[in-house]
Every structure is written in C-alpha cells, then in structure tokens.
Design a protein around this motif. Structure first.
Motif, PDB file in Angstrom:
ATOM      1  N   SER B   4      64.422  77.462  56.723  1.00 56.33           N
ATOM      2  CA  SER B   4      65.336  77.821  57.788  1.00 56.33           C
ATOM      3  C   SER B   4      66.644  77.035  57.665  1.00 56.33           C
ATOM      4  O   SER B   4      67.734  77.568  57.852  1.00 56.33           O
ATOM      5  CB  SER B   4      64.659  77.559  59.124  1.00 56.33           C
ATOM      6  OG  SER B   4      65.603  77.407  60.114  1.00 56.33           O
ATOM      7  N   LEU B   7      68.660  78.356  54.874  1.00 57.69           N
ATOM      8  CA  LEU B   7      69.238  79.622  55.294  1.00 57.69           C
ATOM      9  C   LEU B   7      70.493  79.380  56.130  1.00 57.69           C
ATOM     10  O   LEU B   7      71.533  79.992  55.939  1.00 57.69           O
ATOM     11  CB  LEU B   7      68.198  80.398  56.104  1.00 57.69           C
ATOM     12  CG  LEU B   7      68.625  81.762  56.644  1.00 57.69           C
ATOM     13  CD1 LEU B   7      68.708  82.774  55.527  1.00 57.69           C
ATOM     14  CD2 LEU B   7      67.653  82.242  57.703  1.00 57.69           C
ATOM     15  N   ARG B   8      70.384  78.438  57.040  1.00 58.68           N
ATOM     16  CA  ARG B   8      71.513  78.155  57.922  1.00 58.68           C
ATOM     17  C   ARG B   8      72.718  77.662  57.129  1.00 58.68           C
ATOM     18  O   ARG B   8      73.837  78.105  57.342  1.00 58.68           O
ATOM     19  CB  ARG B   8      71.121  77.096  58.951  1.00 58.68           C
ATOM     20  CG  ARG B   8      70.163  77.638  59.997  1.00 58.68           C
ATOM     21  CD  ARG B   8      69.718  76.567  60.933  1.00 58.68           C
ATOM     22  NE  ARG B   8      68.388  76.900  61.443  1.00 58.68           N
ATOM     23  CZ  ARG B   8      67.855  76.316  62.499  1.00 58.68           C
ATOM     24  NH1 ARG B   8      68.499  75.371  63.136  1.00 58.68           N
ATOM     25  NH2 ARG B   8      66.660  76.665  62.910  1.00 58.68           N
ATOM     26  N   LEU B  11      74.310  80.391  55.159  1.00 59.56           N
ATOM     27  CA  LEU B  11      75.060  81.273  56.054  1.00 59.56           C
ATOM     28  C   LEU B  11      76.448  80.695  56.329  1.00 59.56           C
ATOM     29  O   LEU B  11      77.462  81.386  56.250  1.00 59.56           O
ATOM     30  CB  LEU B  11      74.314  81.396  57.380  1.00 59.56           C
ATOM     31  CG  LEU B  11      73.780  82.775  57.730  1.00 59.56           C
ATOM     32  CD1 LEU B  11      72.766  82.652  58.846  1.00 59.56           C
ATOM     33  CD2 LEU B  11      74.893  83.714  58.113  1.00 59.56           C
ATOM     34  N   ILE B  12      76.456  79.415  56.638  1.00 55.13           N
ATOM     35  CA  ILE B  12      77.721  78.730  56.935  1.00 55.13           C
ATOM     36  C   ILE B  12      78.633  78.807  55.715  1.00 55.13           C
ATOM     37  O   ILE B  12      79.830  79.084  55.835  1.00 55.13           O
ATOM     38  CB  ILE B  12      77.472  77.246  57.265  1.00 55.13           C
ATOM     39  CG1 ILE B  12      76.506  77.109  58.441  1.00 55.13           C
ATOM     40  CG2 ILE B  12      78.786  76.515  57.517  1.00 55.13           C
ATOM     41  CD1 ILE B  12      77.078  77.407  59.761  1.00 55.13           C
ATOM     42  N   MET B  15      80.159  82.182  55.406  1.00 54.90           N
ATOM     43  CA  MET B  15      81.177  82.400  56.417  1.00 54.90           C
ATOM     44  C   MET B  15      82.449  81.645  56.067  1.00 54.90           C
ATOM     45  O   MET B  15      83.547  82.194  56.120  1.00 54.90           O
ATOM     46  CB  MET B  15      80.690  81.904  57.773  1.00 54.90           C
ATOM     47  CG  MET B  15      79.627  82.778  58.369  1.00 54.90           C
ATOM     48  SD  MET B  15      79.103  82.057  59.913  1.00 54.90           S
ATOM     49  CE  MET B  15      77.781  83.158  60.326  1.00 54.90           C
TER      50      MET B  15
END
Lengths: 782, 201
Positions: B4, B7-8, B11-12, B15
C-alpha cells in the motif's frame, strides 16, 4: 469538526457556570448542539423534547438549542431530526448542563441533501445543493443534469448532448460556475457550450447568490454554481470508490474511479486521484434513433495536499476531454429549410439504425485546470489564503458544411477553433473575533482568446482586477453579512476588429454590493438578501458577426453596448412542522441594460434569407418562486413536492424573452424497508414531473408572409421560429439497496415512453426528447 | 502494508510528474491564430445569357464579397428580350479575396451527383419557360442545372422574379422533383438567390 464541537461544548459549559448560583428548583437550563454523527455538522431545526415534562425546543439552523426553566429531576430527553433516527437519553438534572447529540442518518428520508452548507460559518445565506449521496442517482449524466435537484435549477439543452445550467431563468454569462473554487473559464457564451467539467469530480453541487458570491466575482448576476470535489485532506487512510453506470437509451454508460488518502502517519502528504469516462451512441425518442447524437468523454484529475501545523497547501489538476455529436439534421441551409422542417414539408430520415459513430457536425472540447492554494493561519484570529489557477480551454467545431468539394486538408480541420487561456490569482485575508468576521481580498484575472477558422468572434486579451471586503456580525436577532467589491475590466480586441499593433481598447469598471440578513424563527429561519452586481458586455456580445449554424441565424454584435447591472432581492423561509419541512424562496431580479439577442431583420445572403439577431439592451425583470416540501408520512414512507416558478419580461417593450423555463411541478414518493440480512436499506421511489407549456413565449415567426412579401415590414418585435411545445408529464421510478460496501440503483426514466418536446431545448424545432431509458448504477466504496 | 505504501508513493510520483507537463500542446497548425481560413465562401453567382440566334452575350450577377452579414449583397436586375431563346450558364465564385478569385463551378461539376440547381420563375404566366439543358447531366443521367435553356414569350406582364437554388446532397429521384420544385428533395441549400426579372418588349 470534532475539535469545534469540543470548543463549543466547553464554551457553553463556561457560560453555564454563571447561572449555577441562581439555581432554584425549576431554573435549570440545558444547552447543546445536535450534530450529524458522520460529518459532525450541525443539524438544523432538530427537535429536543423532555418527555416527562413535555418541554421542548427546536435547534437553530446550526443545530444549537437551549431549554430553560426545567425542574430538578430525572428525564428522558428525546432528540429528533428529519432524516435521522431519533435518539433518547435518560438524564438526571440537578443543575445547568450541556449536551452534544450525534444523530445517525436514517436513509429512508428522501432529500436530506437539500441544505448542504450549514457547517460553513462564512456563508449566511442558506447554501442549497446536492450532496454525494444524491449525486449517486445521476452518475454518468452531464453536470447540469446533476444539479437539477437544486430548487430553482433548470437546464438549457442543445440536442441531448449539451446541457447548460439555468438558475431562476438566468444562464450563460450571468450564471457563473466555480469548479474546485476556481471560476470556470470556457466559451460559455453560446447556449450550445456546456460547462467543461467532469461530473464525476463533484462531491457536492450547490448554488450561492448575493453576498456569498461577491467574494468570487462581480458579475454573478444570476448566482454561482459551486462544483466541489472531495476535500484532499478528507481521508487519513487509503479509501476510494469505483462507479459504473449503464443505460439502455444510447446503449452506453460511464465508469469512474477515485482513490485518496495520506501517504503515512508521519508524513502529512495527502493525495487524491480520479478518472472517469463516458461513451454513448445515438439516443432514441419513443419512435426513432436520432442520427449522430452520441458522446464520448475521458477525464481525470488529481490533487496533492500538505498539512503543516499552521498552514495547508494543495495543488489540483484536472483534464477534461469530450467529443459530442450534434444531431445531424439540426444543421440547415437557410430559413426555407427551417420552415420546411418545422411545418413537416420535409421529414428527416431519422429511421436509420443505431450507431456509436460520431460524424459531422460534432464538437471536440478540451479543458485543463491547474490550481495551487496556500492557507496560513497567522494566529487564532487571522488567516491568509493565496490561490493561483490557470485554465486552458479548447473548442473545435466541425460543421456539416465544408464547402462544395472539400480537400482532405479542409476535411481534417475544424471550421471553428477557439483556444482560451486564463490565469487567475487571489489573495484573501480573513479575520474572526467572536461573532464578528471579516475578509478582504484582491483578485486578478487575465484571459487570452484566439480563434482559427470561420470568423465569428475576434481575438482578444482581457484583464480584470478586483478588490472586495466582507463583514459578518450579529445585530440583535439578525445575523448580518454585507460586502462590497470593486472591479475594473480591460479588453484589447485584435483581429479582425483591431490589429496586433493597434488593438481596440475597452474598459469598464463598477461596484458590486450585497447584504444578507438571517433571523432564526421558531423551528425555522428567514433569510433576506439584496444585491447589485454588474458585468461588462462580453466580447461576443460586442463583436460576434456571422452565421450560427444550429439555428440558421445571423448574429450581430453591437460595439456600443453598456455594462449590465442587476438589482436583486430574495427571501428564503425554512420551517419544520412536525415531520414536514418547508423551504420556500421568492425572488426578483431587475436587470438594467440587459443584453439579449433581438431578432431585427431578414438578411439576404447567397444562401438565401436568414433572420438576423442583433445584440441589444433593454431593462429586464425576472421574478419567481421555488417551493419544496418534504417529509415523512409514516415510518419508511417519505415524500417530496417541488414547484419551480419563473417569470421574465422585457420591461422596455413588454415582450417576452425566449428560452425562459416554463413552470415545473414534481412529486416523489419513497418507500424504505428495514435491512434484510445482508441487504441494507432497500428502497423504491416513484416520481412524477409536470412541465407546463411556456405561455409567455414570443410570437411565432410569420414565415408565409415573410416569404410572400420578401420584405421585413411584417416582422414582430420579438419572435421564435415555432410555437412553444405543449406541457408534458413524465413518470419515473428508482430503486436501490446496499450490499456491504456496494450500492445498487436501478432507474427508469420516461416510463410511459411519452413523446414530447422541451421548450428549453434549442433543437425542439427538429427533434423529440428521449424516450424510455433504463439505467443501472453501481458504486463500490473501499 | 508495504504494498500500500509503495502504491501511494508511486501515485504521488505519477502526479508530480504530470503537473510539470500539463500544458496542452497547441495544434501543429501552421495557421497563425486569428486567421480566417474560411471554408469556401460562396460570394458570387454569375449568369451568362447567350442568345441562341446571334450568340450575343449578357451577364448578370449576385455579389456579396463579405459573406453573410456585414454589407448587403449587390444584385443585378435581369433584363432579357421577349420571344427569344437563351442558353444560360451559371458560374459560382469565391471572390472574398479580390486578388484570388476561386471558381467553385468546377468543384460542383466534380460533385455533380450531389448537386442540382433549381430555377423558379415568378413572373406572369407563360412569359418565360426554363428547362434543363439535356446535355448537362451527372453520371446517373440526372440534371445538374449548370446550363439551362430560357425561352421567353410575349410578356403579359413585364416584371417578375427568378429564384435560383442550389441543393446539396439531395435525392434527385424524389417524387415531384422538377426544375421549379425541390421541396421533396431533402438535402441542404448551398445557394438561394432571387433576381428581379424584366422581359423587355
């Protein structure tokens, strides 16, 4: 929210201390607040009753209540609120005390979403909107359709693929849209241009007017539609949702996903990402498929936020891409063609088969928004917020008409191509001492609009600088909020009106001001609002020149236009009667130098005769009322009645304006059952919606006499090409349930497969509205 | 929860990367912004009358060089002799740029199956009779109407009008379709002009 409640509770306990000495047998006072268990927001007009003594009180609009003159003893305190499961508490009273009650939402009630903004202390006016839960039942539809549950909100359509919000009869330049706190900048002048916003982004859609809109714009003459995504700081743990929607009419659907959370406990970096797509084919009326009425969309957005001790920073980015087909037979040659279609001399070959293809005419639309925001808490009383945003909007229109024998190059490029870039900066200082709060801010906006292709609007650059001051205070029983805003607007108009070296300069400036006063009544409240806004004439109103294909009309700008000014008054009254809740608004809006398209002439071109509409000014009066009554008949059985009434008149000539929504009435019943094992909150709802014929419509264009005489002498001062369609009744049904973290909703629209035309659809000259449509919506939260 | 967390962070990263590249590439269109690359504007319609007896020619035109809106078009009044037969040809031009007048007639010829001219004379009965030139046909043998025969009689009234319509993507086989009737043909109007017509005694 939680700390806030604590502070309030502590404050109230402190206040309570004063009265302790004066205590007699029957002088006990209970103070408290009723809040939503989930959001922590105050619940307006909750009722609090001591069962044994039958003493009771209603909470105010923020959920605060006070019970006085209570005797010492044991009591059962019963707290109820419409839309919530009642709560009982057994208490022993020996002195003044304070309670905070948290009530859970009872899903059986229909429209608990109506008032969405009680928690926002900055707003005095009641913020009315549609919340996430209710938005679920319109997933996959356009933004304007999602906002329709707001009292007074209607829409202007162009075919079935373009919908623009209309609030209290006003739209376009007069109804601003705020997306994620940023003024939405698009080619919003034409009614065939819908807001370029991903409806999946919205967690809440609401409307504000008057003093609350002053902070955002000087020109919110018709109000401001707020589209708010989920707060990036909203979730400390990883959470998200997947949404799917499918519809039989158009044989399409939509998919969306959202993921948000915080990176780690030590690291206060928050994130949110979201993506959605939509694909529909040709829509079907009760009889035929409408050729080329499909749409496709792919949108995404993300946000990052950092929370420091006394500051917060966030960045937001969204990207919107859409291709929409325009009903093939809406593009006509000239007045004769229109006449033949309206009178049925020519019938359109609509009986073609269903198709997903999007051919000419179509629109390709892109929109990007980048926003950065920093908020710094200077001390307990002062806060500063700075926002910068940048938007790109591109609009490409591909006409049917591409010339007699177009080259491959001509076929590949749009006939009309606009690019709009907007930069917006805002700096706001907020100060709050007790009940007195103030905010002062400055804003600067810079726009650049360029075109390629068919000449309709010139290129321009424009800047707008504003400064505002707002204050909120209590005056006796009235809670007041008032403010003023100065704005200066400058525009440089280039090709083909001016040149790059020698543009035409225009400037306008003016003051906007507004006042709102709110007073708590017994189990209700009353809000009065007065405002004056102004807006500079838009560049299209000044300089548009050319043929508008959709309606086969020539539009001519008027460079002499003056700024428009509105004077509006409104009163909103809310009251709870037992199990019934009433929300009623009456409003009037007088608009001086109201800019509108007036039919003036029949213009001869090589393609035949076209009516010419000129931008003109007059004084306009809008008035109306929105009424909403909701309540429970008995357990699990709720209803909602709404009426939306609006009138408009050209004060100068006494004529009626075109495209003013007709009165509308709706009734919905909802039945909810108790949970059945794993099936949670099953419900069904049945709704009926009646829209009247617009009797206050302009005269019908006298085709015969115009063709006969070939002259303009017989033109009425205001006209429409066809009579307003008859009123119509639509029946719909919905049903839903939840299984674990997944919710299901089944909807049936236009159940009776009624054939009708909608006065608020620009294509009502050529096409019927959608027939029966069955939709399934699934949302999974994790 | 390593996965997790991974994944975070990814993702950042995605972005953050995207923020830097969010300016949309503008079109690789060579045309500078603000130029009107107008799609084929039809501005002029020119009628050339050839007297079939003496081959003398006379022309009349409808001209609107600035397109719809703006200045009104200039329309010649047609004067032709009575009891005469004329061969009439129509020319369509884009004269919006006087230095680069474009002949659109050839493009109509290239797309002749999709186009047809109609001629509706509104003058006193029997003063004039207009018919398609039998040699002016498309690949399917249907009339195009670029060339027509106008026969004038002794006028019972001198003045009338003649309306000339060019339809595009019409159904040439529709019932009721005639040189002076396009109502059932469908399609769209490319040209629709009306001239005053005087038959000179």
């Amino acid at each position: 929210m939680k700390p806030f409640i604590w502070i309030v509770s502590i404050l109230m306990s402190l206040l309570g201390v004063d009265a302790v000495n004066a205590q007699d047998n029957c002088t006990i006072q209970i103070d408290g607040q009723v809040v939503d268990a989930e959001s922590g927001e105050g619940l307006s007009f909750a009722s609090v009753i001591l069962q044994e003594s039958s003493q009771g009180a209603y909470a105010d609009s923020a959920g605060f209540f006070s019970l006085k003159g209570i005797c010492v003893g044991d009591y059962t305190l019963r707290v109820t609120h419409i839309g919530c499961a009642p709560q009982k508490k057994v208490i022993r009273l020996s002195g003044d005390t304070t309670f905070v009650f948290s009530l859970n939402h009872d899903e059986s009630i229909l429209h608990e979403f109506v008032v969405v903004g009680e928690e926002e202390k900055e707003l005095v006016l009641t913020k009315i909107g549609v919340r996430e839960a209710q938005l679920e039942s319109t997933t996959g539809l356009q933004l304007a359709e999602q906002a329709l549950a707001i009292p007074g909100m209607r829409m202007q359509e162009t075919g079935n693929t373009i919908a623009k919000p209309v609030f209290r009869g006003l739209q376009g330049n007069r109804l601003l849209v705020l997306n994620a706190g940023v003024r939405q900048e698009g080619q919003y002048w034409g009614s065939e241009h819908a807001p370029e916003i991903d409806p999946f982004l919205a967690q809440q859609v609401s409307v504000i007017e008057g003093v609350d809109a002053l902070r955002y714009a000087p020109d919110a003459i018709g109000g401001l539609l707020l589209v708010e995504p989920a707060d990036v700081f909203g979730s400390d743990s990883l959470s998200g949702s997947l949404t799917g929607m499918g519809a039989t009419n158009g044989r399409g659907g939509a998919l969306g996903g959202e993921l948000m959370g915080r990176v780690s406990e030590k690291f206060p970096l928050y994130f949110r990402g979201q993506i959605s797509s939509r694909k529909f084919g040709d829509m079907k009326t009760p009889d035929v498929f409408l050729v080329n009425t499909g749409a496709e969309e792919l949108n995404y957005s993300y946000a990052l936020g950092w929370k420091g001790d006394a500051w917060k920073a966030e960045v937001f980015y969204s990207n919107f891409n859409q291709r929409i087909g325009i009903y093939r037979y809406s593009h006509l040659g000239n007045l004769t063609d229109l006449y033949e279609v309206i009178t049925g001399i020519r019938s359109n070959p609509d009986t073609t088969d269903f198709s997903y293809d999007i051919n000419r005419p179509y629109q390709d639309i892109g929109h990007e928004l980048f926003k950065g925001r920093v908020e710094v808490e200077l001390d307990a009383e002062n806060k500063i917020e700075a926002i910068y945003s940048r938007q790109f909007n591109s609009r490409k229109e591909f006409d049917v008409h591409v010339g007699i024998n177009p080259s491959a190059e001509e076929l590949a490029r749009p006939q009309l191509d606009y690019a709009l870039t907007t930069h917006l900066g805002e700096l706001v200082w907020r100060n709050k001492v007790g009940a007195l709060s103030r905010s002062v801010g400055v804003t600067g906006l810079f726009r650049e609009n360029t075109f390629r292709g068919r000449n309709f609007m010139p290129n321009y650059r424009n800047s707008s600088f504003g400064a505002f001051a707002l204050e909120q205070r209590n005056l006796g029983i009235w809670k007041l909020k008032y403010g003023i805003r100065y704005e200066r607007y400058d525009a440089d108009i280039f090709n083909p009106i001016g040149s790059e070296d020698d543009p035409l300069n225009l400037s306008f400036d003016g003051l906007s001001a507004a006042l709102a006063a709110k007073k708590d009544l017994e189990s209700g409240d009353l809000t009065l609002s007065a405002a004056t806004f102004w807006r500079a004439p838009a560049v299209n109103e000044l300089f548009a020149s050319g043929l508008h294909h959709g309606v086969g009309a020539i539009e001519q700008g008027n460079s002499e236009l003056l700024q428009e000014r509105s004077y509006s008054l409104s009163a909103t009254w809310r009251r709870v009667f037992g199990r019934t809740r009433v929300l009623a608004t009456a409003y009037t809006n007088y608009i001086e130098n109201y800019i509108f398209l007036n039919p003036n002439d029949i213009e001869l071109t090589i393609r035949g005769a076209f009516p010419r509409f000129d931008y003109e000014q007059t004084d306009a009066l809008y008035w109306g009322s929105d009424i909403q009554v909701d309540g429970q008949l008995n357990k699990g059985f709720a209803y909602l009645v709404t009426a939306s009434l609006v009138w408009a008149q050209n004060v100068g000539t006494g004529d009626f304006f075109i495209n003013i929504p007709a009165h509308q009435f709706a009734l919905e019943f909802k039945k909810t059952w108790d949970d059945l094992n794993k099936i949670k909150q099953p419900w069904i709802a049945l709704s009926g919606n009646y829209t009247m014929e617009q009797y206050r419509a302009p005269e019908v264009f006298p085709f015969e006499s115009v063709f006969e005489a070939g002259s303009t002498s017989t033109l009425p001062s205001s006209f429409d090409f066809a009579a307003a369609p008859d009123g119509y009744f639509l029946l719909g049904a919905r049903a839903g349930l939840r299984l674990g973290q997944t919710s299901f909703q089944l909807g049936v629209e236009n159940m009776l497969n009624t054939t009708y035309r909608n006065y608020m659809n620009r294509f009502r000259y050529y096409m019927d509205e959608q027939g029966l449509n069955i939709t399934l919506r699934i949302k999974h939260n994790f | 929860m390593n996965i997790s967390k991974y994944l975070r962070f990814s993702l950042i990263a995605v972005m953050a990367f995207s923020f830097t590249s969010c300016e949309k590439d503008d079109d690789n269109d060579d045309t500078p912004p603000g130029s009107t690359n107008e799609e084929e504007l039809i501005t002029d319609l020119v009628l050339t009358f050839t007297n079939t007896d003496d081959q003398s020619q006379v022309t009349f035109m409808f001209s609107d060089p600035d397109g719809p809106g703006g200045d009104p078009p200039a329309v010649d009044d047609i004067f032709i002799d009575d009891s005469t037969s004329y061969s009439v040809s129509v020319e369509v031009l884009d004269a919006s740029d006087p230095n680069d007048v474009e002949d659109i007639t050839t493009e109509i010829m290239d797309e002749d199956e999709a186009h047809q001219f109609f001629y509706i004379a509104e003058s006193a009965d029997n003063s004039i009779d207009i018919s398609y030139d039998i040699f002016d046909v498309d690949g399917n043998g249907n009339p195009v109407g670029l060339s027509t025969i106008w026969n004038t009689n002794e006028p019972t009234a001198d003045n009338g009008t003649v309306r000339i319509v060019l339809r595009h993507e019409l159904n040439k086989d529709a019932t009721g379709i005639a040189i002076d009737d396009f109502a059932g043909s469908g399609g769209e109007t490319d040209i629709d002009v009306t001239f005053n017509l005087t038959i000179v005694d």
